[in-house]
Scaffold this motif. Sequence first.
Motif, PDB file in Angstrom:
ATOM      1  N   UNK A  72       1.024   2.260  -7.901  1.00  0.00           N
ATOM      2  CA  UNK A  72       0.709   2.335  -6.190  1.00  0.00           C
ATOM      3  C   UNK A  72       1.802   2.514  -5.754  1.00  0.00           C
ATOM      4  N   UNK A  73       3.014   3.414  -5.925  1.00  0.00           N
ATOM      5  CA  UNK A  73       3.210   4.209  -5.407  1.00  0.00           C
ATOM      6  C   UNK A  73       3.971   5.218  -6.466  1.00  0.00           C
ATOM      7  N   UNK A  74       2.659   5.792  -6.444  1.00  0.00           N
ATOM      8  CA  UNK A  74       3.230   6.932  -7.771  1.00  0.00           C
ATOM      9  C   UNK A  74       2.782   8.106  -7.376  1.00  0.00           C
ATOM     10  N   UNK A  75       4.004   8.787  -6.683  1.00  0.00           N
ATOM     11  CA  UNK A  75       3.656   9.751  -5.476  1.00  0.00           C
ATOM     12  C   UNK A  75       3.681  11.139  -7.197  1.00  0.00           C
ATOM     13  N   UNK A  76       3.301  11.048  -7.667  1.00  0.00           N
ATOM     14  CA  UNK A  76       2.877  12.668  -8.803  1.00  0.00           C
ATOM     15  C   UNK A  76       1.098  12.371  -8.054  1.00  0.00           C
ATOM     16  N   UNK A  77       0.324  11.419  -7.987  1.00  0.00           N
ATOM     17  CA  UNK A  77      -1.018  11.254  -7.525  1.00  0.00           C
ATOM     18  C   UNK A  77      -1.390  12.046  -6.560  1.00  0.00           C
ATOM     19  N   UNK A  78      -0.467  12.731  -5.313  1.00  0.00           N
ATOM     20  CA  UNK A  78      -0.346  12.894  -4.105  1.00  0.00           C
ATOM     21  C   UNK A  78      -0.480  12.042  -2.872  1.00  0.00           C
ATOM     22  N   UNK A  79      -0.431  10.552  -3.349  1.00  0.00           N
ATOM     23  CA  UNK A  79      -0.679   9.378  -2.394  1.00  0.00           C
ATOM     24  C   UNK A  79       0.687   9.443  -1.630  1.00  0.00           C
ATOM     25  N   UNK A  80       0.547   9.540  -0.125  1.00  0.00           N
ATOM     26  CA  UNK A  80       1.939   9.360   0.868  1.00  0.00           C
ATOM     27  C   UNK A  80       2.335   8.101   0.329  1.00  0.00           C
ATOM     28  N   UNK A  81       3.525   7.722   1.449  1.00  0.00           N
ATOM     29  CA  UNK A  81       3.972   6.390   1.117  1.00  0.00           C
ATOM     30  C   UNK A  81       3.286   5.223   2.656  1.00  0.00           C
ATOM     31  N   UNK A  82       3.152   5.618   2.746  1.00  0.00           N
ATOM     32  CA  UNK A  82       2.209   4.948   4.080  1.00  0.00           C
ATOM     33  C   UNK A  82       0.434   4.476   2.422  1.00  0.00           C
ATOM     34  N   UNK A  83       0.092   5.851   2.477  1.00  0.00           N
ATOM     35  CA  UNK A  83      -0.956   4.839   2.237  1.00  0.00           C
ATOM     36  C   UNK A  83      -1.041   4.007   0.665  1.00  0.00           C
ATOM     37  N   UNK A  84       0.680   4.147  -0.036  1.00  0.00           N
ATOM     38  CA  UNK A  84       0.782   3.584  -1.139  1.00  0.00           C
ATOM     39  C   UNK A  84       1.372   2.167  -0.562  1.00  0.00           C
ATOM     40  N   UNK A  85       1.714   1.958   0.257  1.00  0.00           N
ATOM     41  CA  UNK A  85       1.989   0.738   1.378  1.00  0.00           C
ATOM     42  C   UNK A  85       0.695   0.511   1.819  1.00  0.00           C
ATOM     43  N   UNK A  86      -0.127   0.160   1.848  1.00  0.00           N
ATOM     44  CA  UNK A  86      -1.870   0.116   1.985  1.00  0.00           C
ATOM     45  C   UNK A  86      -1.890  -0.712   0.605  1.00  0.00           C
ATOM     46  N   UNK A  87      -1.938   0.884  -0.104  1.00  0.00           N
ATOM     47  CA  UNK A  87      -2.338  -0.619  -1.536  1.00  0.00           C
ATOM     48  C   UNK A  87      -1.293  -1.598  -1.970  1.00  0.00           C
ATOM     49  N   UNK A  88       0.251  -1.661  -1.560  1.00  0.00           N
ATOM     50  CA  UNK A  88       0.445  -2.993  -1.826  1.00  0.00           C
ATOM     51  C   UNK A  88      -0.172  -3.631  -0.915  1.00  0.00           C
ATOM     52  N   UNK A  89      -0.494  -3.517  -0.121  1.00  0.00           N
ATOM     53  CA  UNK A  89      -1.132  -4.714   1.008  1.00  0.00           C
ATOM     54  C   UNK A  89      -2.662  -5.140  -0.466  1.00  0.00           C
ATOM     55  N   UNK A  90      -3.238  -4.522  -1.400  1.00  0.00           N
ATOM     56  CA  UNK A  90      -4.032  -5.173  -1.434  1.00  0.00           C
ATOM     57  C   UNK A  90      -3.789  -6.164  -2.556  1.00  0.00           C
ATOM     58  N   UNK A  91      -2.374  -5.254  -2.877  1.00  0.00           N
ATOM     59  CA  UNK A  91      -1.553  -6.214  -3.826  1.00  0.00           C
ATOM     60  C   UNK A  91      -1.249  -7.397  -4.290  1.00  0.00           C
ATOM     61  N   UNK A  92      -1.262  -7.489  -2.478  1.00  0.00           N
ATOM     62  CA  UNK A  92      -0.440  -9.064  -2.365  1.00  0.00           C
ATOM     63  C   UNK A  92      -1.896  -9.771  -1.879  1.00  0.00           C
ATOM     64  N   UNK A  93      -3.175  -9.006  -1.440  1.00  0.00           N
ATOM     65  CA  UNK A  93      -3.845  -9.928  -0.896  1.00  0.00           C
ATOM     66  C   UNK A  93      -4.236 -10.540  -2.685  1.00  0.00           C
ATOM     67  N   UNK A  94      -4.558  -9.721  -3.954  1.00  0.00           N
ATOM     68  CA  UNK A  94      -5.171 -10.011  -4.785  1.00  0.00           C
ATOM     69  C   UNK A  94      -4.085 -11.288  -5.609  1.00  0.00           C
ATOM     70  N   UNK A  95      -2.997 -10.780  -5.189  1.00  0.00           N
ATOM     71  CA  UNK A  95      -1.873 -12.046  -5.599  1.00  0.00           C
ATOM     72  C   UNK A  95      -1.887 -13.269  -4.966  1.00  0.00           C
ATOM     73  N   UNK A  96      -1.922 -13.153  -3.199  1.00  0.00           N
ATOM     74  CA  UNK A  96      -2.813 -14.561  -2.994  1.00  0.00           C
ATOM     75  C   UNK A  96      -3.921 -15.379  -3.397  1.00  0.00           C
ATOM     76  N   UNK A  97      -4.831 -15.191  -3.849  1.00  0.00           N
ATOM     77  CA  UNK A  97      -5.936 -14.956  -4.304  1.00  0.00           C
ATOM     78  C   UNK A  97      -5.245 -15.284  -5.092  1.00  0.00           C
ATOM     79  N   UNK A  98      -4.453 -15.623  -6.087  1.00  0.00           N
ATOM     80  CA  UNK A  98      -4.235 -15.405  -8.191  1.00  0.00           C
ATOM     81  C   UNK A  98      -3.077 -17.073  -7.890  1.00  0.00           C
TER      82      UNK A  98
END
Length: 428
Positions: A72-98
């Motif tokens: 999610x926050x893997x800077x080596x992939x070239x993703x920005x902090x904002x992109x990492x936070x938005x990806x973490x939102x996917x994690x939150x939604x997935x967690x809520x469903x589970x």
Amino acid sequence: MDNANGLLRVLLVAMEYTPKVSGGVGTYVFELANGLARAGCAVTVLAYTPGEPAVLHQQNLEVHLIAPRKETFNSASGASLVQGILTFNDDLVRYAKEHLASWRPDIVHFHQWHTRDAGRRIAAELGVPVVGTSHHLSEPTERWWGQAPDPEIVEQEKRFYDGSTHVITVSESMRSLIRETFGLPAQKIDMIHCALNLDPFFTPAYPETTFAELRRTVAEPDEAVVLYTGRIHPQKGIPAVFAAAERVLAERSRVVYLLAGGTDSRESTRMIQELSARYASLGSRVKQLGKLPRKQLRFLHRIADMALVPSLYEPFGFTAIEAMASGVPVIAASAGGLSEIVQDGESGLLVPVRQTATDVREVDVERLAAAQLKLLADPALARRLGQAGQRRVAELFQLPRMIQGNLQVFWRLLGRSAAPLSSGRAMA
């Protein structure tokens, strides 16, 4: 968490939750969650943690501290902090469903743009109302201390307000900024001042002899103690603390400055190093204590003769109400929410913040020094302002007031005046 008693069910979604991630938002969400639970709501929190995931239980409150996936926050992939936070939102939604499939909130309350996507998506899938609280803005405020706002963050802040049916914010200053910057109609914005459980500040847990012993470790009996608590950051007016200290010490040598706070970036670390070198002549008169737990800050408030809050802008100003609750006279910058907390000459002193031609703001150092000298020369005035400040926060910034304000918004969005069970759907 079950709902056998028909409690109002509130889902809070945030990136910060004190003490795991400490900051103004984390403090707010912690106090809100615990206050709602004590008020009889059934509260679940989904929050980021940089450490190990955990689920914390107490009466009416369940806190899920969620660690992001490694990528999610893997800077080596070239993703920005904002992109990492938005990806973490996917994690939150997935967690809520589970993990929350059998628990359905009546309302979802997200905090800052950081969890907007998750909050809205969870609410949409459940078919329940959603509201967001805006705690601060990058644009335009970061320009006021010479920092260029991150364009990605500015875009996310814009999206926070786009399509919002309702927003809560933490001061009249923030409400005005939101209206000016994003054109949101006034009727869509509720202002609810932040608050804390101030009982530990009002009533010390230790005898006065304990505080006297602590004071002797940092100051001589004839020395005054001036306290700063908060992040070491350009926003907080730290250069003005040093510059004013130099002026004060030129007239009153028996003063000690305590700076309790840590840096949160390389830029902040460089700033404090440069200030320490520039004002090396102050020597041990300025003691840098680093970041301390809130419990230890309460000790420092008890031994301080005054507290400085010289921020260039504060959406609210937790550090001011903590000092005032302890009976310490506060000298604050007249900026943002601070001017809603401190009444100049009545419950503290305010000093001006000037705007330069480049839009950068500066605390009036001469006035900041003069305010300190005024209180040092008049202990009776300092005592009177400290007592008045304590009365003011007791009246206006106690936690039940903030909880009641949020509940009123929740019930209005639900279109109800009582607490019937939710008709929302379970997450698929």
